[in-house]
Design a protein around this motif. Structure first.
Motif, PDB file in Angstrom:
ATOM      1  N   HIS A 115       8.691  37.073  11.531  1.00  0.00           N
ATOM      2  CA  HIS A 115       8.516  36.259  10.431  1.00  0.00           C
ATOM      3  C   HIS A 115       8.561  37.280   9.454  1.00  0.00           C
ATOM      4  CE1 HIS A 115       4.115  35.684  11.572  1.00  0.00           C
ATOM      5  NE2 HIS A 115       4.226  36.846  11.224  1.00  0.00           N
TER       6      HIS A 115
ATOM      7  N   ASN B 107       0.952  32.681  12.562  1.00  0.00           N
ATOM      8  CA  ASN B 107       0.240  33.447  11.842  1.00  0.00           C
ATOM      9  C   ASN B 107      -0.014  32.590  10.354  1.00  0.00           C
ATOM     10  OD1 ASN B 107       1.857  35.546  12.456  1.00  0.00           O
ATOM     11  ND2 ASN B 107      -0.494  35.750  10.935  1.00  0.00           N
TER      12      ASN B 107
ATOM     13  N   HIS C  51      -1.489  34.799   7.121  1.00  0.00           N
ATOM     14  CA  HIS C  51      -2.335  35.749   6.194  1.00  0.00           C
ATOM     15  C   HIS C  51      -2.662  35.778   5.183  1.00  0.00           C
ATOM     16  CE1 HIS C  51       1.961  35.857   8.455  1.00  0.00           C
ATOM     17  NE2 HIS C  51       1.335  37.223   9.505  1.00  0.00           N
TER      18      HIS C  51
ATOM     19  N   HIS D 168       4.925  32.507   4.713  1.00  0.00           N
ATOM     20  CA  HIS D 168       5.932  33.226   5.271  1.00  0.00           C
ATOM     21  C   HIS D 168       5.798  33.289   6.558  1.00  0.00           C
ATOM     22  CE1 HIS D 168       3.178  37.154   5.381  1.00  0.00           C
ATOM     23  NE2 HIS D 168       3.784  37.223   6.318  1.00  0.00           N
TER      24      HIS D 168
ATOM     25  N   HIS E 152       5.734  46.519  14.480  1.00  0.00           N
ATOM     26  CA  HIS E 152       5.512  46.715  13.488  1.00  0.00           C
ATOM     27  C   HIS E 152       3.924  46.984  13.451  1.00  0.00           C
ATOM     28  CE1 HIS E 152       4.437  42.066  12.990  1.00  0.00           C
ATOM     29  NE2 HIS E 152       4.308  42.556  11.195  1.00  0.00           N
TER      30      HIS E 152
ATOM     31  N   GLU F 242       1.311  39.778  16.492  1.00  0.00           N
ATOM     32  CA  GLU F 242       1.856  38.438  16.452  1.00  0.00           C
ATOM     33  C   GLU F 242       1.993  38.408  17.446  1.00  0.00           C
ATOM     34  OE1 GLU F 242       2.150  39.110  11.638  1.00  0.00           O
ATOM     35  OE2 GLU F 242       3.929  39.168  12.894  1.00  0.00           O
TER      36      GLU F 242
HETATM   37 FE    FE Z   1       3.152  38.558  10.174  1.00  0.00          FE
END
Ligand code: FE
Ligand code: DHB
Length: 281
Positions: free
Chosen positions: A12, A57, A59, A125, A195, A242
């Motif tokens: 995402h 999730n 943020h 997002h 990431h 994630e």
């Molecule tokens: Fe994320």
């Protein structure tokens, strides 16, 4: 009766949303990634699910550190698009499915998954970028969405195994829904793959871990459910956690699934980007 017809895992990355919103998808940087998106879009356009359950999730858009629900189910009729600092994305509002969502809440809580019930929530997002990846830029999203937010921001997040079990319970919940207009449900798990956005290891990407995760998620999800927080952190970076949301999606599908489409691309922004489409046999 309702049933789950497909599961999608999808990164995402916010920059993917920017590329779509600003018409940059044919640019040199983005074209190879979006080539991998096309087959998934075509497949979803044909599938036409009645509802999407989007496991994602937040943020720190809807929830600040004042309140951090581990699992939060969106019951509203509409979820506004969050302003993440640059104004809300120019995408349609996300319409919910309160009747199905309330059924899921009842079924899951009686099944011993004590969710937080959310009647008002902006979606960021984590939810809107995968919708854009799968549906492009429509006037309105093609189906209602039931958001299920998972805490992966504040330690301790739920374990991968707990997420997998939640997916199994979600499936039982969906299959006991008898209302109209939600016969064919798709489930999305968003985020990942490897990431890390901050600290000394910012920029970490681990393609080998991600491919092993995808292979395992398809063929041996019980084993993947056993990956520990420490292993995600070490191998996939701080934000690699994630990926537990993909386990919710996988838990909602059959033990044996057909892999319809897989595309991975590195890098998009700071992330090894993954897209996986699965179907019950
Ligand atoms: Fe994320
Ligand atoms: C990026 C990825 C994410 O999952 C996120 O939530 C924010 C940023 C990135 O790669 O830029």
């Amino acid at each position: 009766m309702a049933r789950i017809v497909a599961g999608v895992g999808c990164s995402h990355v916010p920059a993917v949303g920017v590329a779509i919103d600003r018409g940059l998808t044919a640019d040199e940087y983005w074209a190879p990634y979006f080539a991998g998106v096309e087959p998934a879009r075509a497949w979803m356009a044909e599938l036409r699910p009645d509802v999407c359950i989007v496991v994602y999730n937040d943020h720190a858009s809807a929830f600040s550190l004042e309140v951090v629900p581990t699992f939060a189910l969106g019951l509203a009729a509409e979820f506004p698009v969050a302003d993440e600092g640059y104004g809300p994305r120019p995408v349609p509002p996300v319409l919910g499915h309160p009747e199905l969502a309330w059924h899921l809440a009842e079924s899951l809580i009686l099944d011993e998954f004590d969710l937080t019930l959310v009647n008002e929530m902006a979606v960021d997002h984590g939810l809107t970028v995968p919708l854009s990846v799968l549906f492009g830029q429509p006037e309105a999203w093609p189906c209602p969405v039931v958001p299920l937010a998972v805490n992966v921001i504040q330690y301790p997040p739920p374990t991968g195994r707990r997420c997998f079990r939640l997916g199994q319970a979600l499936r039982r919940a969906v299959e006991s829904y008898a209302g109209a207009g939600a016969e064919r449900v798709a489930i999305l798990g968003t985020g990942g793959m490897s990431h890390q956005l901050h600290g000394q290891r910012a920029g970490l990407i681990n393609v080998d871990f991600d491919h092993a995760f995808l292979d395992g998620l398809v063929a041996d999800p019980e084993a993947v459910a056993g990956i520990s927080h420490t292993e995600y952190l070490r191998e996939a970076g701080a934000e690699g956690i994630e990926l537990v949301m993909w386990l919710v999606m996988r838990g909602a599908l059959d033990p044996e699934v057909t892999e319809v489409h897989r595309a991975t691309h590195v890098p998009t922004s700071n992330t090894h980007n993954g897209l996986l489409v699965l179907e019950n046999r």
